[in-house]
Design a protein around this motif. Structure first.
Motif, PDB file in Angstrom:
ATOM      1  N   TYR A   1      -1.375 -32.366  32.935  1.00  0.00           N
ATOM      2  CA  TYR A   1      -0.819 -33.053  34.223  1.00  0.00           C
ATOM      3  C   TYR A   1      -1.170 -32.475  35.420  1.00  0.00           C
ATOM      4  O   TYR A   1      -1.698 -31.510  35.568  1.00  0.00           O
ATOM      5  CB  TYR A   1       0.824 -33.266  33.857  1.00  0.00           C
ATOM      6  CG  TYR A   1       1.667 -31.947  34.141  1.00  0.00           C
ATOM      7  CD1 TYR A   1       1.961 -31.568  35.275  1.00  0.00           C
ATOM      8  CD2 TYR A   1       1.669 -30.781  33.217  1.00  0.00           C
ATOM      9  CE1 TYR A   1       2.927 -30.362  35.689  1.00  0.00           C
ATOM     10  CE2 TYR A   1       2.404 -29.929  33.336  1.00  0.00           C
ATOM     11  CZ  TYR A   1       2.820 -29.399  34.622  1.00  0.00           C
ATOM     12  OH  TYR A   1       3.572 -28.233  34.844  1.00  0.00           O
ATOM     13  N   PHE A   2      -0.857 -33.479  36.483  1.00  0.00           N
ATOM     14  CA  PHE A   2      -1.434 -32.953  37.851  1.00  0.00           C
ATOM     15  C   PHE A   2      -0.166 -32.857  38.804  1.00  0.00           C
ATOM     16  O   PHE A   2       0.739 -33.668  38.636  1.00  0.00           O
ATOM     17  CB  PHE A   2      -2.348 -34.171  38.517  1.00  0.00           C
ATOM     18  CG  PHE A   2      -3.034 -33.769  39.695  1.00  0.00           C
ATOM     19  CD1 PHE A   2      -4.232 -33.142  39.690  1.00  0.00           C
ATOM     20  CD2 PHE A   2      -2.694 -34.388  40.797  1.00  0.00           C
ATOM     21  CE1 PHE A   2      -4.807 -32.719  40.869  1.00  0.00           C
ATOM     22  CE2 PHE A   2      -3.294 -33.973  42.094  1.00  0.00           C
ATOM     23  CZ  PHE A   2      -4.337 -32.978  42.283  1.00  0.00           C
ATOM     24  N   ASN A   3       0.219 -31.729  39.360  1.00  0.00           N
ATOM     25  CA  ASN A   3       0.943 -31.450  40.188  1.00  0.00           C
ATOM     26  C   ASN A   3       0.755 -32.141  41.708  1.00  0.00           C
ATOM     27  O   ASN A   3      -0.082 -31.273  42.380  1.00  0.00           O
ATOM     28  CB  ASN A   3       1.668 -29.936  40.220  1.00  0.00           C
ATOM     29  CG  ASN A   3       2.826 -29.850  41.210  1.00  0.00           C
ATOM     30  OD1 ASN A   3       2.981 -30.318  42.105  1.00  0.00           O
ATOM     31  ND2 ASN A   3       3.266 -28.659  40.641  1.00  0.00           N
TER      32      ASN A   3
ATOM     33  N   THR B   1      -2.550 -29.224  42.379  1.00  0.00           N
ATOM     34  CA  THR B   1      -3.007 -28.473  41.086  1.00  0.00           C
ATOM     35  C   THR B   1      -3.172 -29.349  39.785  1.00  0.00           C
ATOM     36  O   THR B   1      -2.233 -29.830  39.436  1.00  0.00           O
ATOM     37  CB  THR B   1      -2.025 -27.432  40.845  1.00  0.00           C
ATOM     38  OG1 THR B   1      -1.979 -26.568  42.166  1.00  0.00           O
ATOM     39  CG2 THR B   1      -2.481 -26.496  40.153  1.00  0.00           C
ATOM     40  N   ALA B   2      -4.264 -29.135  39.125  1.00  0.00           N
ATOM     41  CA  ALA B   2      -4.383 -29.718  37.877  1.00  0.00           C
ATOM     42  C   ALA B   2      -3.783 -28.646  37.003  1.00  0.00           C
ATOM     43  O   ALA B   2      -4.456 -27.686  36.582  1.00  0.00           O
ATOM     44  CB  ALA B   2      -5.635 -29.894  37.564  1.00  0.00           C
TER      45      ALA B   2
ATOM     46  N   SER C   1     -11.201 -32.959  37.432  1.00  0.00           N
ATOM     47  CA  SER C   1      -9.797 -33.421  37.905  1.00  0.00           C
ATOM     48  C   SER C   1      -9.945 -34.615  39.034  1.00  0.00           C
ATOM     49  O   SER C   1      -9.336 -35.736  38.866  1.00  0.00           O
ATOM     50  CB  SER C   1      -9.093 -32.370  38.500  1.00  0.00           C
ATOM     51  OG  SER C   1      -8.922 -31.134  38.010  1.00  0.00           O
ATOM     52  N   GLU C   2     -10.900 -34.414  39.922  1.00  0.00           N
ATOM     53  CA  GLU C   2     -11.243 -35.689  40.686  1.00  0.00           C
ATOM     54  C   GLU C   2     -11.539 -36.742  39.986  1.00  0.00           C
ATOM     55  O   GLU C   2     -11.167 -37.964  40.267  1.00  0.00           O
ATOM     56  CB  GLU C   2     -12.214 -35.125  41.687  1.00  0.00           C
ATOM     57  CG  GLU C   2     -12.347 -36.279  42.940  1.00  0.00           C
ATOM     58  CD  GLU C   2     -13.161 -37.211  42.682  1.00  0.00           C
ATOM     59  OE1 GLU C   2     -12.825 -38.334  43.244  1.00  0.00           O
ATOM     60  OE2 GLU C   2     -13.939 -37.437  41.772  1.00  0.00           O
TER      61      GLU C   2
ATOM     62  N   THR D   1       2.759 -29.722  51.702  1.00  0.00           N
ATOM     63  CA  THR D   1       2.677 -28.952  50.779  1.00  0.00           C
ATOM     64  C   THR D   1       1.554 -28.431  49.702  1.00  0.00           C
ATOM     65  O   THR D   1       1.209 -27.325  49.686  1.00  0.00           O
ATOM     66  CB  THR D   1       3.917 -29.125  49.546  1.00  0.00           C
ATOM     67  OG1 THR D   1       3.090 -30.532  49.059  1.00  0.00           O
ATOM     68  CG2 THR D   1       5.216 -29.336  50.207  1.00  0.00           C
ATOM     69  N   ALA D   2       0.523 -29.436  49.881  1.00  0.00           N
ATOM     70  CA  ALA D   2      -0.770 -29.347  49.106  1.00  0.00           C
ATOM     71  C   ALA D   2      -1.507 -28.168  49.955  1.00  0.00           C
ATOM     72  O   ALA D   2      -2.165 -27.308  49.249  1.00  0.00           O
ATOM     73  CB  ALA D   2      -1.286 -30.312  48.781  1.00  0.00           C
ATOM     74  N   LEU D   3      -1.571 -28.619  51.053  1.00  0.00           N
ATOM     75  CA  LEU D   3      -2.481 -27.842  52.188  1.00  0.00           C
ATOM     76  C   LEU D   3      -1.685 -26.359  52.400  1.00  0.00           C
ATOM     77  O   LEU D   3      -2.750 -25.272  52.511  1.00  0.00           O
ATOM     78  CB  LEU D   3      -2.609 -28.350  53.523  1.00  0.00           C
ATOM     79  CG  LEU D   3      -3.219 -29.797  53.416  1.00  0.00           C
ATOM     80  CD1 LEU D   3      -3.243 -30.540  54.870  1.00  0.00           C
ATOM     81  CD2 LEU D   3      -4.783 -29.547  53.090  1.00  0.00           C
ATOM     82  N   ILE D   4      -0.471 -26.105  52.419  1.00  0.00           N
ATOM     83  CA  ILE D   4       0.342 -24.792  52.646  1.00  0.00           C
ATOM     84  C   ILE D   4      -0.089 -24.093  51.350  1.00  0.00           C
ATOM     85  O   ILE D   4      -0.450 -22.845  51.345  1.00  0.00           O
ATOM     86  CB  ILE D   4       1.577 -25.112  52.601  1.00  0.00           C
ATOM     87  CG1 ILE D   4       2.029 -25.598  53.943  1.00  0.00           C
ATOM     88  CG2 ILE D   4       2.415 -23.539  52.387  1.00  0.00           C
ATOM     89  CD1 ILE D   4       3.325 -25.910  54.197  1.00  0.00           C
ATOM     90  N   ARG D   5      -0.200 -24.753  49.968  1.00  0.00           N
ATOM     91  CA  ARG D   5      -0.526 -23.863  48.846  1.00  0.00           C
ATOM     92  C   ARG D   5      -1.848 -23.442  48.802  1.00  0.00           C
ATOM     93  O   ARG D   5      -2.354 -22.371  48.229  1.00  0.00           O
ATOM     94  CB  ARG D   5      -0.451 -24.915  47.665  1.00  0.00           C
ATOM     95  CG  ARG D   5      -0.975 -24.230  46.328  1.00  0.00           C
ATOM     96  CD  ARG D   5      -0.256 -23.152  45.648  1.00  0.00           C
ATOM     97  NE  ARG D   5      -0.550 -22.972  44.589  1.00  0.00           N
ATOM     98  CZ  ARG D   5      -0.381 -21.540  44.212  1.00  0.00           C
ATOM     99  NH1 ARG D   5       0.205 -20.621  44.875  1.00  0.00           N
ATOM    100  NH2 ARG D   5      -0.649 -21.106  42.819  1.00  0.00           N
TER     101      ARG D   5
END
Length: 321
Positions: free
Chosen positions: A137-139, A144-145, A192-193, A255-259
């Protein structure tokens, strides 16, 4: 998009680079499958021709083709293999795997039984423990995959892992192949892409644990970036930015960029320098621009080496020594 029409077999595509000996063990398992209608296509991007692999493939009763690629890159190798494949299903595996005789049959059956366009196979890597949790699954909040392909529970999924997934050839052609823009650093997230593009186009993905293999994750060769953390983090930032800005709604961007930036900090600590963090920031910026572009699928070339040609090349090489 799926349908239950019969499928004419499986093309097993194996990209490889600088893993001559490991590749032979992989080929031993793939040649000895209990499935009938399949072919093997090796895309070798090494600087030297793998004569041992050619000899081994030539001894098989099934159709086997070995290409000496005129390029380097995992996304490129997948696209080149797509264009060489003659079967309706393409099974992509890595060059450092071991599997049982039913790998191809279980992939093929999953496509038929579940009307899947992409089948993610079960994977065991070092440290994995079989479990009954959700796989593939994809978060979106972290871009994140999540793999967990050691799960024993089949079902719908959103992506597969590059070392063991199969896809209908027509679906892969329809979405434009694998994006060669992701051939940066360790070519992270290229599968994933692709899965996110397939999902957008309405195609269905299925996780099938019975289509299982062991991924050895050989320490050398392949598209690994060994301890060059700035280079690794540039590729991670670049490719993750393509995922974020091409496929995610703006609500997920912060949140994705912060991660991703936190990963840059972690690798800077590992490297004991600020370079990995600077590299991931540069990668994110360049990847953001690349996300606006259409997936890249170039006109690649490679020379098919037959047994007779291999013997001539080898003879000429020996004469010059």
């Amino acid at each position: 998009m799926s349908n239950s029409i019969s499928l004419n077999g499986v093309s097993v595509v194996i990209p490889t680079i600088d893993r001559a000996e490991v590749l032979i063990d992989t080929l031993k398992d793939i040649i000895n499958q209990d499935f009938v209608n399949y072919e093997i296509i090796v895309i070798d991007q090494s600087d030297e021709i793998n004569f041992k692999a050619i000899e081994f493939l030539d001894s098989s009763k099934i159709t086997c083709r070995y290409f000496n690629a005129h390029f380097k890159g995992l996304p490129q190798a997948r696209n080149f293999g797509l264009k060489q494949a003659s079967k309706d299903i393409i099974l992509y595996i890595d060059d450092d795997i071991r599997c049982e005789k039913d790998l191809i049959r279980n992939h093929y059956q999953a496509h038929l039984s579940h009307e899947a366009d992409l089948v993610a196979g079960g994977i065991t890597e070092k440290g994995d423990i079989a479990n009954d949790k959700v796989a593939g699954y994809f978060n979106k909040w972290t871009a994140t995959a999540v793999s967990n392909f050691s799960s024993t529970v089949s079902g719908r999924c959103s992506h597969g892992k590059g070392c063991n997934f199969s896809i209908k050839k027509r679906a892969l052609f329809k979405v434009g192949g694998v994006d060669e823009l992701l051939n940066i650093g360790a070519a992270l997230y290229e599968e994933s892409e692709l899965a996110l593009r397939l999902e957008k186009a309405g195609y269905k993905a299925w996780f099938e644990p019975k289509a299982h293999l062991i991924h050895l994750a050989a320490p050398m060769g392949g598209c690994r970036v060994i301890k060059d953390w700035p280079k690794y983090m540039y590729g991670l930032g670049h490719n993750r930015a393509i995922l974020v800005f091409r496929h995610l709604s703006p609500i997920y961007w912060p949140t994705a960029l912060i991660r991703t930036l936190l990963l840059g900090i972690s690798y800077s600590r590992l490297d004991k320098s600020i370079k990995p963090f600077i590299s991931v920031v540069k990668g994110l910026n360049h990847g953001r621009k690349a996300a606006r572009l259409r997936p890249l699928n170039t006109d690649l070339s490679g020379e098919e080496i037959l047994m007779k040609e291999a013997q001539i090349i080898r003879s000429q090489s020996c004469d010059t020594v």
